[in-house]
Write an enzyme that holds these catalytic residues in place. Structure first.
Site, PDB file in Angstrom:
ATOM      1  N   ASP A  10      10.404  -0.538  -4.790  1.00  0.00           N
ATOM      2  CA  ASP A  10       9.131  -0.890  -3.413  1.00  0.00           C
ATOM      3  C   ASP A  10       9.726  -0.548  -2.294  1.00  0.00           C
ATOM      4  OD1 ASP A  10       6.732  -1.416  -3.027  1.00  0.00           O
ATOM      5  OD2 ASP A  10       7.120  -3.522  -3.076  1.00  0.00           O
ATOM      6  N   GLY A  13       7.179   3.649   1.369  1.00  0.00           N
ATOM      7  CA  GLY A  13       6.011   3.996   2.395  1.00  0.00           C
ATOM      8  C   GLY A  13       6.638   3.485   3.550  1.00  0.00           C
ATOM      9  N   TRP A  15       9.444   2.496   4.322  1.00  0.00           N
ATOM     10  CA  TRP A  15      10.808   3.215   5.132  1.00  0.00           C
ATOM     11  C   TRP A  15      10.301   4.496   5.619  1.00  0.00           C
ATOM     12  CZ3 TRP A  15      13.208   8.012   4.191  1.00  0.00           C
ATOM     13  CH2 TRP A  15      14.666   7.923   4.459  1.00  0.00           C
ATOM     14  N   ASN A  58      -1.385   3.136  -9.560  1.00  0.00           N
ATOM     15  CA  ASN A  58      -1.100   4.142  -8.439  1.00  0.00           C
ATOM     16  C   ASN A  58      -1.940   5.390  -8.216  1.00  0.00           C
ATOM     17  OD1 ASN A  58       2.481   3.437  -8.723  1.00  0.00           O
ATOM     18  ND2 ASN A  58       1.034   2.619  -7.313  1.00  0.00           N
ATOM     19  N   GLU A 196      15.702 -12.829 -15.460  1.00  0.00           N
ATOM     20  CA  GLU A 196      15.791 -13.356 -14.049  1.00  0.00           C
ATOM     21  C   GLU A 196      15.253 -12.352 -13.162  1.00  0.00           C
ATOM     22  OE1 GLU A 196      17.563 -16.374 -13.441  1.00  0.00           O
ATOM     23  OE2 GLU A 196      17.440 -16.700 -15.673  1.00  0.00           O
TER      24      GLU A 196
HETATM   25  C1  FPP Z   1       6.472   2.119  -4.227  1.00  0.00           C
HETATM   26  O1  FPP Z   1       6.719   2.430  -2.874  1.00  0.00           O
HETATM   27  C2  FPP Z   1       6.898   3.550  -4.826  1.00  0.00           C
HETATM   28  C3  FPP Z   1       5.877   4.040  -5.662  1.00  0.00           C
HETATM   29  C4  FPP Z   1       4.775   3.685  -6.088  1.00  0.00           C
HETATM   30  C5  FPP Z   1       6.452   5.366  -6.231  1.00  0.00           C
HETATM   31  C6  FPP Z   1       7.962   5.601  -6.657  1.00  0.00           C
HETATM   32  C7  FPP Z   1       8.132   6.776  -6.911  1.00  0.00           C
HETATM   33  C8  FPP Z   1       9.659   7.450  -6.686  1.00  0.00           C
HETATM   34  C9  FPP Z   1      10.615   6.703  -6.282  1.00  0.00           C
HETATM   35  C10 FPP Z   1       9.615   8.949  -6.752  1.00  0.00           C
HETATM   36  C11 FPP Z   1       9.241   9.251  -8.131  1.00  0.00           C
HETATM   37  C12 FPP Z   1      10.148   9.095  -9.218  1.00  0.00           C
HETATM   38  C13 FPP Z   1      10.832   9.896 -10.016  1.00  0.00           C
HETATM   39  C14 FPP Z   1      11.328   8.985 -11.128  1.00  0.00           C
HETATM   40  C15 FPP Z   1      11.145  11.173  -9.602  1.00  0.00           C
HETATM   41  P1  FPP Z   1       5.495   1.963  -2.057  1.00  0.00           P
HETATM   42  O2  FPP Z   1       4.911   3.353  -1.840  1.00  0.00           O
HETATM   43  O3  FPP Z   1       4.485   1.072  -2.536  1.00  0.00           O
HETATM   44  O4  FPP Z   1       6.024   1.461  -0.566  1.00  0.00           O
HETATM   45  P2  FPP Z   1       5.258   0.531   0.434  1.00  0.00           P
HETATM   46  O5  FPP Z   1       5.223  -0.789  -0.092  1.00  0.00           O
HETATM   47  O6  FPP Z   1       6.358   0.460   1.568  1.00  0.00           O
HETATM   48  O7  FPP Z   1       4.133   1.426   0.944  1.00  0.00           O
END
Ligand code: FPP
Length: 229
Positions: A10, A13, A15, A58, A196
């Site tokens: 998490d 976005g 970042w 998502n 945990e």
């Molecule tokens: C959550 O951060 C992240 C996701 C919903 C997507 C995760 C996907 C990847 C790391 C890349 C794809 C994976 C592979 C295995 C190639 P967020 O977008 O909710 O962040 P935020 O809370 O800061 O908005």
């Protein structure tokens, strides 16, 4: 040492936003941390790790963002294949039927060709939801009852465990969630019953080996009683 760690990747976005970049820039960095984390886990002697890459919820994200994540997945298939050659077994958990054919065919093939690998299990949750997983198990067991293969009174926790996506994983010992949020978000909800939790303030794209080490040390200091005394 935890045998199986769950990672909620998490904060991608936020970042990206901090850098005035599009959200997919954060996912790209997050995907590279995913790859590094598998190697760090192996170096520490962890047996398995499951990564929450895409949840059943998502799909509600803007079309551009969903497309970006799918394209990242396409790009990572090569890297995943390379890691699978190093005795890593990949298990994609979730309903893969929702993915475009090219992605689904590759994922199924990687799962099949890596199934005998036994040094490390890497789980990647894609179109995954813990409630959907449990509903799926209930459906499978109900079908067996209808066909007469199983009696309802014979349904046990163990039988349910045996139809979960993670049936061949070691027990989930630790869940790490970076980014400051403190919730499970429908990730491995059955499996996490006695896990945990370590919540960290770092955003996933900034997650480093030292953060993993810190979480493992924190885990090692916890007293796990599993309901006993
Ligand atoms: C959550 O951060 C992240 C996701 C919903 C997507 C995760 C996907 C990847 C790391 C890349 C794809 C994976 C592979 C295995 C190639 P967020 O977008 O909710 O962040 P935020 O809370 O800061 O908005």
């Amino acid at each position: 040492m935890p045998q199986h760690i769950g990672f909620i990747m998490d904060g991608n976005g936020r970042w990206a936003k901090k850098r005035a970049m599009p959200r997919n820039f954060g996912h790209k960095q997050g995907a590279s941390v995913f790859k590094k984390t598998i190697n760090w886990c192996r170096e520490f002697g962890v047996r398995a790790a499951t990564f929450y890459a895409f949840s059943t919820e998502n799909w509600k994200r803007p079309e551009d963002e969903v497309k970006g994540i799918m394209n990242l997945l396409r790009q990572y298939i090569k890297d995943i294949r390379a890691m699978a050659k190093e005795n890593v077994r990949f298990v994609f958990i979730g309903d893969l039927s929702a993915f475009e054919d090219d992605i689904r065919v590759e994922l199924l093939d990687i799962m099949d060709t890596s199934k005998e690998n036994n040094e490390f299990i890497a789980g990647v949750a894609l179109n995954y939801g813990g409630r959907a997983e449990i509903a799926n198990c209930a459906r499978k067991l109900a079908e067996k009852c209808v066909s007469g293969e199983l009696e309802p009174e014979d349904i046990t926790e163990e039988l349910i465990e045996n139809v979960l996506y993670t049936r061949e994983f070691p027990p989930l010992d630790l869940v790490i969630r970076p980014s400051g949020e403190q919730r499970l978000s429908n990730f491995l909800i059955w499996q996490a019953a006695y896990a945990e939790f370590v919540f960290m303030d770092v955003l996933w794209p900034d997650f480093k080996k030292k953060d993993l080490e810190h979480a493992i040390k924190e885990f090692a200091g916890r007293s796990r009683r599993f309901g006993g005394v």
